[in-house]
Design a protein around this motif. Structure first.
Motif, PDB file in Angstrom:
ATOM      1  N   TYR A 107       0.997  -1.373   0.158  1.00 35.23           N
ATOM      2  CA  TYR A 107      -0.111  -0.215  -0.023  1.00 35.23           C
ATOM      3  C   TYR A 107       0.761   1.473   0.410  1.00 35.23           C
ATOM      4  O   TYR A 107       1.729   1.288   0.522  1.00 35.23           O
ATOM      5  CB  TYR A 107      -1.385   0.020   1.188  1.00 35.23           C
ATOM      6  CG  TYR A 107      -1.998   1.328   1.430  1.00 35.23           C
ATOM      7  CD1 TYR A 107      -2.725   1.097   0.447  1.00 35.23           C
ATOM      8  CD2 TYR A 107      -2.208   2.274   2.532  1.00 35.23           C
ATOM      9  CE1 TYR A 107      -3.453   2.534   0.010  1.00 35.23           C
ATOM     10  CE2 TYR A 107      -2.232   4.092   1.782  1.00 35.23           C
ATOM     11  CZ  TYR A 107      -3.015   3.378   1.362  1.00 35.23           C
ATOM     12  OH  TYR A 107      -4.149   4.628   1.036  1.00 35.23           O
ATOM     13  N   ASP A 108       0.657   1.937  -0.917  1.00 39.28           N
ATOM     14  CA  ASP A 108       1.164   3.677  -1.166  1.00 39.28           C
ATOM     15  C   ASP A 108       2.626   3.103  -1.337  1.00 39.28           C
ATOM     16  O   ASP A 108       3.144   4.456  -1.208  1.00 39.28           O
ATOM     17  CB  ASP A 108       0.766   3.998   0.426  1.00 39.28           C
ATOM     18  CG  ASP A 108      -0.121   5.517   0.311  1.00 39.28           C
ATOM     19  OD1 ASP A 108      -0.817   6.189  -1.166  1.00 39.28           O
ATOM     20  OD2 ASP A 108       0.502   6.302   0.897  1.00 39.28           O
ATOM     21  N   ASN A 126      -2.063   1.690  -5.508  1.00 35.90           N
ATOM     22  CA  ASN A 126      -2.461   1.469  -5.241  1.00 35.90           C
ATOM     23  C   ASN A 126      -3.695   0.019  -6.115  1.00 35.90           C
ATOM     24  O   ASN A 126      -4.584  -0.683  -5.350  1.00 35.90           O
ATOM     25  CB  ASN A 126      -3.587   2.202  -4.431  1.00 35.90           C
ATOM     26  CG  ASN A 126      -2.339   2.669  -3.056  1.00 35.90           C
ATOM     27  OD1 ASN A 126      -1.104   1.963  -2.402  1.00 35.90           O
ATOM     28  ND2 ASN A 126      -2.539   4.129  -2.833  1.00 35.90           N
ATOM     29  N   LYS A 140      -7.193   6.438  -2.241  1.00 39.53           N
ATOM     30  CA  LYS A 140      -6.350   7.049  -2.740  1.00 39.53           C
ATOM     31  C   LYS A 140      -4.859   6.554  -3.877  1.00 39.53           C
ATOM     32  O   LYS A 140      -5.026   5.337  -3.918  1.00 39.53           O
ATOM     33  CB  LYS A 140      -4.683   7.129  -1.324  1.00 39.53           C
ATOM     34  CG  LYS A 140      -3.837   7.962  -1.252  1.00 39.53           C
ATOM     35  CD  LYS A 140      -3.136   8.699  -0.653  1.00 39.53           C
ATOM     36  CE  LYS A 140      -1.934   9.146  -0.065  1.00 39.53           C
ATOM     37  NZ  LYS A 140      -0.830   9.140  -1.278  1.00 39.53           N
ATOM     38  N   ASN A 141      -4.470   7.502  -4.913  1.00 40.88           N
ATOM     39  CA  ASN A 141      -3.919   6.772  -5.951  1.00 40.88           C
ATOM     40  C   ASN A 141      -4.519   5.152  -6.221  1.00 40.88           C
ATOM     41  O   ASN A 141      -3.669   4.478  -6.185  1.00 40.88           O
ATOM     42  CB  ASN A 141      -2.477   6.618  -5.747  1.00 40.88           C
ATOM     43  CG  ASN A 141      -1.458   8.026  -5.480  1.00 40.88           C
ATOM     44  OD1 ASN A 141      -1.452   8.398  -4.346  1.00 40.88           O
ATOM     45  ND2 ASN A 141      -1.014   8.337  -7.029  1.00 40.88           N
TER      46      ASN A 141
END
Length: 521
Positions: A107-108, A126, A140-141
């Motif tokens: 993640y991230d 992600n 997010k992303n």
């Protein structure tokens, strides 16, 4: 025996009445058999205009069997890296649009190498996520999508995921195929490779690439490819018993590294003289060939299972595809890097050259495809999304995303039909295993149209043009000889990237965006 089974199924199909055949085609079962990292020549089935030494290296009798049953596509393409391909398959979007342009895992966290010259865009590392999710980690992303299995599920299909997923990062909803429309998830997660293929090693338990969901096989002397096949067959029995159409996404981890020893097949290849290499196969290459043959056995086991129930076989479509080109680097493969592993194509996984993106593809659609035929229609991975929905008879559906794929069902129904279908690749990233721009690695975008393949390197602004009809190995660069062709393709590539709002690198020294392929900003 296998040949006679195929013929028997064909005779059963031929005996079906027109009404029952029509009914079968309205809601067929669909199996998408996706192989990981398999090069277009890693098979005894030739996908080139002639047989090659690589075709003679491998034993894939069940791929030969499927080729006899259906149609072989000689111009099938995917992204050069796994996650972008799988996100395009699930969404129907080109990678330029969904922005999951490199492989995902944690993640991230980006998975790119670094450059002193360019700063890479903040791509969607992600992965893809189910439309409507409210989980913070999913927002997010990442790219929300209405997925292919979700639409099939909504239209009455029992949907099965078996094997590698690799379209969502750990900790996101998209990492779990069951959130993306699959009724059943067998061994699919965020990992893009197995920690181990061996049941005796619990399939890599405890490693970042552990395969989860197969705990019942822990400690057993069983290969991962075999365990997945057994589970897929068991999962199909439920919808078959309920006379419900099913979609099986048979997504093997094979033939991705690690090249664990599949002892069922490796002795045949070990130290075997090879006509291409002019040397015996080394241990790595023998194990790789065994991975290929194990994958082929899985295909055969699925076909045998279908043919043991002729009515099911007569109503089941089988599609075969790989997610990117085979490994082209000699740190894992024997021979000359970027020349031997995907011969006669140049490059390999991660490269813009044909060796990185040209795939083995076959389709068997009972009552539709012509047995033993060949098709040179160009197909890109996102085309599978609308095609499978067409096959399923799903005409009315909506998605939150723009679908870029083009259905190729008309070509399957009419073998003489053809349409112009430019292929676009967008990889504004740096693959961690090689940055050799001479061999097509590094940040690039490219377009394949007509006879020509144009590659644009973002870091150097270099444009390279090849006539892939005459020069499939992409040895003769033509941009200075055919500047009009290069300019035209550069403009078309640029227009596409702008239309999809594709992300592009910037120069670290100035903070300015790198020019588009046509030189514009």
């Amino acid at each position: 025996m296998k040949k006679s089974l195929s013929l028997k199924s064909a005779l059963v199909l031929a005996s079906l009445s027109g009404a029952s055949l029509m009914q079968a085609q309205q809601q067929p079962n669909i199996i998408l058999f996706l192989v990981d990292d398999m090069g277009w020549q890693d098979t005894s089935v030739p996908f080139y205009s002639e047989s090659t030494p690589l075709n003679n290296r491998y034993r894939t009798p069940n791929m030969e069997r499927l080729a006899r049953m259906g149609v072989k596509f000689t111009e099938a393409y995917a992204c050069a890296i796994s996650s972008p391909t799988r996100c395009s398959l699930m969404s129907g979007m080109n990678a330029a649009r969904h922005r999951v342009t490199n492989w995902t895992l944690n993640y991230d966290q980006k998975t790119d190498a670094t450059s002193e010259v360019i700063q890479l865009p903040d791509w969607n590392y992600n992965g893809i996520q189910p439309a409507g999710t409210t989980q913070a980690a999913d927002l997010k992303n990442s790219t929300p999508i209405t997925s292919l299995p979700q639409i099939l599920h909504q239209n009455g299909y029992y949907t099965i995921h078996c094997g590698k997923a690799h379209f969502g990062a750990k900790g996101t909803s998209g990492a779990d195929p069951s959130t993306m429309g699959f009724d059943v998830n067998i061994a699919g997660g965020a990992n893009g490779a197995p920690g181990s293929y061996l049941g005796t090693r619990n399939f890599g338990q405890g490693s970042p690439f552990e395969v989860l969901g197969l705990e019942k096989y822990y400690g057993q002397n069983i290969f991962l490819t075999e365990a997945l096949t057994l589970e897929a067959i068991e999962a199909m029995k439920l919808p078959i018993g309920e006379k419900r159409p099913f979609y099986l996404y048979m997504s093997h981890y094979a033939v991705h590294s690690p090249y664990d020893d599949d002892v069922r097949f490796s002795d045949y290849y070990r130290n075997r003289p090879d006509a291409q290499l002019h040397a015996p196969l080394n241990e790595n290459e023998a194990r790789y060939a065994a991975l290929v043959e194990g994958m082929d056995k899985s295909l055969g086991d699925l076909l045998d299972f279908l043919e043991s129930q002729p009515e099911v076989a007569a109503n089941t479509i089988v599609l075969f595809m790989s997610d990117n080109g085979g490994q082209g680097l000699n740190n894992v493969r024997q021979g000359r890097a970027n020349r031997d592993p995907n011969y006669p194509a140049r490059g390999g996984k991660g490269s813009a050259f044909m060796g990185g993106v040209h795939e083995p593809m076959m389709v068997y659609w009972p009552g539709v495809t012509v047995a033993g035929s060949e098709c040179n229609q160009r197909v890109m991975i996102e085309d599978f999304f609308p095609t499978i929905l067409d096959m399923a008879g799903v005409k009315e559906y909506s998605t939150v995303q723009t679908v870029d794929g083009v259905s190729f069902t008309d070509v399957l129904r009419n073998p003489s039909a053809r349409y112009e279908r430019p292929i676009i690749w967008h990889f504004p990233n740096l693959w961690g295993e090689s940055q050799n721009k001479e061999e097509g690695y590094g940040a690039y975008s490219s377009i394949l149209k007509g006879d020509y393949h144009l590659i644009y390197h973002w870091e150097t602004q270099q444009r390279r043009l090849y006539n892939v009809r005459e020069d499939v190995g992409e040895q003769h660069e033509l941009s200075s000889e055919l500047p009009e062709v290069a300019e035209s393709l550069a403009r078309e590539l640029t227009d596409y990237l702008k239309s999809t709002d594709a992300q592009c690198p910037v120069y670290k020294a100035t903070g300015e965006a790198c020019p588009y392929p046509d030189g514009s900003k």
